[in-house]
Enzyme design. Structure first.
Site, PDB file in Angstrom:
ATOM      1  N   ARG A 145       5.343 -13.556   9.063  1.00  0.00           N
ATOM      2  CA  ARG A 145       5.952 -12.211   8.896  1.00  0.00           C
ATOM      3  C   ARG A 145       7.362 -12.283   9.528  1.00  0.00           C
ATOM      4  NH1 ARG A 145       2.283  -8.609   8.917  1.00  0.00           N
ATOM      5  NH2 ARG A 145       3.479  -6.566   9.352  1.00  0.00           N
ATOM      6  N   GLU A 184       0.836  -1.124   0.163  1.00  0.00           N
ATOM      7  CA  GLU A 184       0.046  -0.003  -0.008  1.00  0.00           C
ATOM      8  C   GLU A 184       0.900   1.224   0.011  1.00  0.00           C
ATOM      9  OE1 GLU A 184      -2.728  -0.237   3.214  1.00  0.00           O
ATOM     10  OE2 GLU A 184      -3.601   1.557   2.839  1.00  0.00           O
ATOM     11  N   LYS A 188       4.218   0.136  10.531  1.00  0.00           N
ATOM     12  CA  LYS A 188       4.365   1.386   9.744  1.00  0.00           C
ATOM     13  C   LYS A 188       3.907   2.420  10.655  1.00  0.00           C
ATOM     14  CE  LYS A 188       3.476   0.366   5.157  1.00  0.00           C
ATOM     15  NZ  LYS A 188       2.411  -0.195   4.215  1.00  0.00           N
TER      16      LYS A 188
HETATM   17  P1  ATP Z   1       2.818  -2.701   8.022  1.00  0.00           P
HETATM   18  O1  ATP Z   1       1.938  -3.653   9.000  1.00  0.00           O
HETATM   19  O2  ATP Z   1       4.123  -2.415   8.439  1.00  0.00           O
HETATM   20  O3  ATP Z   1       2.120  -1.458   7.995  1.00  0.00           O
HETATM   21  P2  ATP Z   1       1.774  -3.766   5.859  1.00  0.00           P
HETATM   22  O4  ATP Z   1       1.418  -5.252   5.663  1.00  0.00           O
HETATM   23  O5  ATP Z   1       0.673  -2.932   6.110  1.00  0.00           O
HETATM   24  O6  ATP Z   1       2.785  -3.469   6.825  1.00  0.00           O
HETATM   25  P3  ATP Z   1       1.769  -3.479   2.989  1.00  0.00           P
HETATM   26  O7  ATP Z   1       2.098  -2.200   2.285  1.00  0.00           O
HETATM   27  O8  ATP Z   1       0.375  -3.532   2.926  1.00  0.00           O
HETATM   28  O9  ATP Z   1       2.363  -3.121   4.567  1.00  0.00           O
HETATM   29  O10 ATP Z   1       2.721  -4.729   2.539  1.00  0.00           O
HETATM   30  C1  ATP Z   1       3.230  -5.189   1.226  1.00  0.00           C
HETATM   31  C2  ATP Z   1       3.474  -6.323   1.356  1.00  0.00           C
HETATM   32  O11 ATP Z   1       4.677  -6.682   2.382  1.00  0.00           O
HETATM   33  C3  ATP Z   1       2.424  -7.656   1.733  1.00  0.00           C
HETATM   34  O12 ATP Z   1       2.351  -8.454   1.113  1.00  0.00           O
HETATM   35  C4  ATP Z   1       2.929  -7.872   3.340  1.00  0.00           C
HETATM   36  O13 ATP Z   1       2.489  -8.993   3.509  1.00  0.00           O
HETATM   37  C5  ATP Z   1       4.159  -7.816   3.311  1.00  0.00           C
HETATM   38  N1  ATP Z   1       4.804  -7.575   4.429  1.00  0.00           N
HETATM   39  C6  ATP Z   1       4.663  -6.476   5.340  1.00  0.00           C
HETATM   40  N2  ATP Z   1       5.297  -6.585   6.547  1.00  0.00           N
HETATM   41  C7  ATP Z   1       5.827  -7.720   6.496  1.00  0.00           C
HETATM   42  C8  ATP Z   1       6.703  -8.469   7.384  1.00  0.00           C
HETATM   43  N3  ATP Z   1       7.063  -8.062   8.652  1.00  0.00           N
HETATM   44  N4  ATP Z   1       7.548  -9.724   6.976  1.00  0.00           N
HETATM   45  C9  ATP Z   1       6.986  -9.893   5.547  1.00  0.00           C
HETATM   46  N5  ATP Z   1       6.410  -9.453   4.798  1.00  0.00           N
HETATM   47  C10 ATP Z   1       5.788  -8.251   5.002  1.00  0.00           C
HETATM   48 MG    MG Z   2      -1.351  -3.057   5.336  1.00  0.00          MG
END
Ligand code: ATP
Ligand code: MG
Length: 592
Positions: free
Chosen positions: A297, A62, A307
């Site tokens: 994760r 995102e 984030k």
């Molecule tokens: P955050 O929780 O930090 O905001 P998010 O999952 O909302 O992270 P996105 O931009 O939606 O962030 O994630 C993009 C991709 O990165 C998704 O497919 C998500 O599964 C992966 N991702 C995010 N954080 C991790 C993590 N800690 N380990 C592995 N993959 C991750």
């Molecule tokens: Mg997200």
């Protein structure tokens, strides 16, 4: 289409995701897949040519923040699988949420993925996509679901809906709007689209099963009213799809074969499958359909990867911005001197698992050390300088010593280091009264000045109890690299720089941002768990050759670790250095 299964599975350490892919390929699940060279529904793909990609994966951030180390894991996984299997990995911005998304983040994310060494161009296609380009399809699909009796507009308040959801042990209750005529839902949904209703006044829900043991199947909301401008579609829409509805459709339109996501989406998988199945039955989507696979994760000790919390660190100025070298962002890591190769090594080494766990921060540091050891030229820096005067060396003389640029890579050559009467050495390399086992300078002891001469310490000058100058005598016959140089055997070997030639330079010594291994866990305030020693700024003496360093060049400062010129604060000919990582894990030693 013979090419699709011709290539054997990649030789690689296997894991459960690779096992799924191997089984799908062996079973021919995607053998009939077609690809219309752009995302779309059945009309785009159904009669298109065979897909040249054996698998399709995607990285779907995102665009609402900077990428962090967790994203690096996901990038390496998705792009790495596509590379290894002769597939394609799509770069997709999951920008279905109008509020928080910005172009600045889009640019930075693309930059970070490229920096990590990956590319979304494959088989002649530029696979850079925006989920917001699918809004028309998503809207049509929602109308289809309503027409098929698989969705309805619910006019209950958010609280009413929550209250009737039920619990893990108790079935949900049907909404009074659940059985309303399809035409009425249809009309309401169009009114929602046309801006006739306020935010939150009603939502579109899938009609599945209010008694399902999986709460996500109890008629989840799929569209909501949100009167907000979107960074790409502007004011065209005032209804937006929910993430759980949008994501499976995005995958299907792009013909993703394996949709990898983190474990918290496991309970969403039944809805993912339900939705795609219904839309394929209705002829909107082409088969085969994508498959969702969940993995754990990344959790790293001493690091926070949320984030929302990273935003707080920046907003409250606990760090100097998103690219602060202490931040677990890829922009920060890059500035600090971490390398893409180090991240890829890390991703390979930690692998993927189905259960959550914590990875020690030192595992990441070790990967960076391993990579930097290979790529970093050796240089000399005295971080805590004190004068060493070679009393029997003439005032007006200077000569050159030679030092290898890399001890294991003779092909990198040698460089010249000036030697003169007054030198800088590390303060800790002299002791007036040596502790047991100390082999460096103390009165009467001999050490080698690395790449130079053997010297004998004769004493020191002090002011107010602090050593200001150390004195020694050198042995002119002992110069490294000359015949008979090793005639004198010494136990200590210390580094030094000619005081006249060295350059006083700002150096930042970084350490872990959080002292606590699990910052903010158990509802503690993570801002109170910051490591007060995470940034130390010193003025060090550096070898003159370092004056021309630029930000893409890594160096090992002998005995001190790996350093890089700071990309933001360095000036031409006057670099400022950041320490990426020490040579050894100092946290290991500190542990009881
Ligand atoms: P955050 O929780 O930090 O905001 P998010 O999952 O909302 O992270 P996105 O931009 O939606 O962030 O994630 C993009 C991709 O990165 C998704 O497919 C998500 O599964 C992966 N991702 C995010 N954080 C991790 C993590 N800690 N380990 C592995 N993959 C991750
Ligand atoms: Mg997200």
């Amino acid at each position: 289409m013979p090419a699709r299964n011709a290539k054997p599975a990649a030789p690689h350490v296997t894991n459960f995701i690779r096992n799924f892919i191997d089984a799908d390929l062996a079973g021919g699940k995607y053998a009939g897949q077609t690809w219309g060279r752009r995302p779309g529904g059945a009309s785009v793909h159904a009669n298109a040519a065979a897909d040249p990609a054996r698998i399709r994966t995607r990285f779907p951030p995102e665009p609402n923040g900077y990428l962090h180390f967790g994203h690096a894991k996901s990038i390496c996984l998705n792009f790495g699988l596509a590379r290894d299997y002769g597939g394609a990995c799509h770069m997709r911005f999951d920008d279905t949420n109008p509020e928080k998304e910005e172009q600045e983040y889009v640019d930075s994310i693309l930059d970070a993925v490229r920096w990590l060494g990956f590319d979304w161009h494959s088989f002649g296609d530029d696979n850079l996509y925006y989920a917001s380009d699918y809004f028309d399809f998503m809207y049509e699909a929602a109308e289809y679901l309503i027409g098929a009796g698989l969705a309805y507009v619910d006019e209950q308040s958010a609280e009413e809906m929550r209250a009737s959801r039920g619990t893990l042990t108790e079935a949900g209750r049907a909404s009074p709007w659940r059985e309303r005529p399809r035409e009425e839902s249809q009309q309401r949904f169009r009114e929602m689209r046309d801006g006739k209703h306020a935010d939150g006044a009603m939502v579109l829900r899938a009609k599945i099963d209010m008694a399902s043991p999986n709460i996500n199947m109890r008629d989840p909301a799929i569209y909501r009213i949100r009167k907000a401008a979107h960074h790409r579609t502007g004011d065209k829409w005032c209804v937006y799809p929910m993430y759980t509805y949008a994501h499976p459709i995005e995958d299907a339109l792009e013909r993703i074969t394996h949709s990898l996501c983190t474990l918290e989406f496991e309970d969403q998988r039944p809805f993912y499958d339900w939705l795609l199945e219904k839309l394929a039955e209705g002829g909107l989507l082409a088969r085969p359909l994508p498959r969702q696979i969940e993995f754990a994760r990344l959790n790293l000790t001493h690091v926070m990867l949320s984030k929302r919390k990273l935003i707080q660190l920046v907003a409250e100025k606990h760090v100097d911005g998103w690219d602060d070298p202490r931040m677990p962002t890829l922009v920060g890591a890059r500035r600090r001197g971490y390398t893409p190769e180090g991240f890829r090594l890390f991703a390979d080494r930690i692998g993927v698992a189905k259960a959550d766990s914590w990875i020690e921060y030192s595992v990441l540091e070790d990967c960076m050390r391993e990579d930097l050891n290979e790529r970093a030229a050796r240089r000399i820096a005295v971080l805590d300088p004190v004068k060493l005067v070679v009393d029997n060396y003439p005032h007006d003389r200077e000569e050159e010593c030679e030092a290898p640029n890399h001890p294991q890579k003779p092909e990198w050559g040698k460089r010249k280091i000036p030697f003169a009467k007054e030198l800088w050495i590390e303060r800790e390399d002299f002791a007036e009264t040596p502790p047991k086992g100390y082999f460096r300078l103390f009165p009467g002891n001999q050490v080698r000045l690395r790449y130079g001469f053997v010297v004998t310490c004769t004493g020191c000058d002090k002011r107010d109890g602090v050593v200001t100058t150390v004195h020694c005598q050198y042995d002119p016959q002992s110069k490294s690299g000359t015949p008979g140089a090793d005639r004198v055997k010494v136990k200590g070997n210390i580094h030094w720089l000619s005081a006249r030639h060295a350059r006083a330079t700002e150096v930042r010594l970084y350490d872990r941002l959080f002292a606590h291994p699990h910052p903010g866990s158990g509802d503690r305030d993570f801002t109170r768990e910051l490591n007060p020693e995470s940034k130390r700024v010193i003025t060090a003496q550096l070898e003159p050759a370092l004056a021309g360093a630029h930000a893409a060049e890594h160096f090992q400062f002998e005995r001190h670790g790996y350093f890089v010129a700071d990309s933001r604060d360095s000036k031409a000919g006057a670099p400022v250095f950041n320490r990426a990582v020490t040579l050894r894990d100092s946290w290991l030693k500190a542990a009881p």
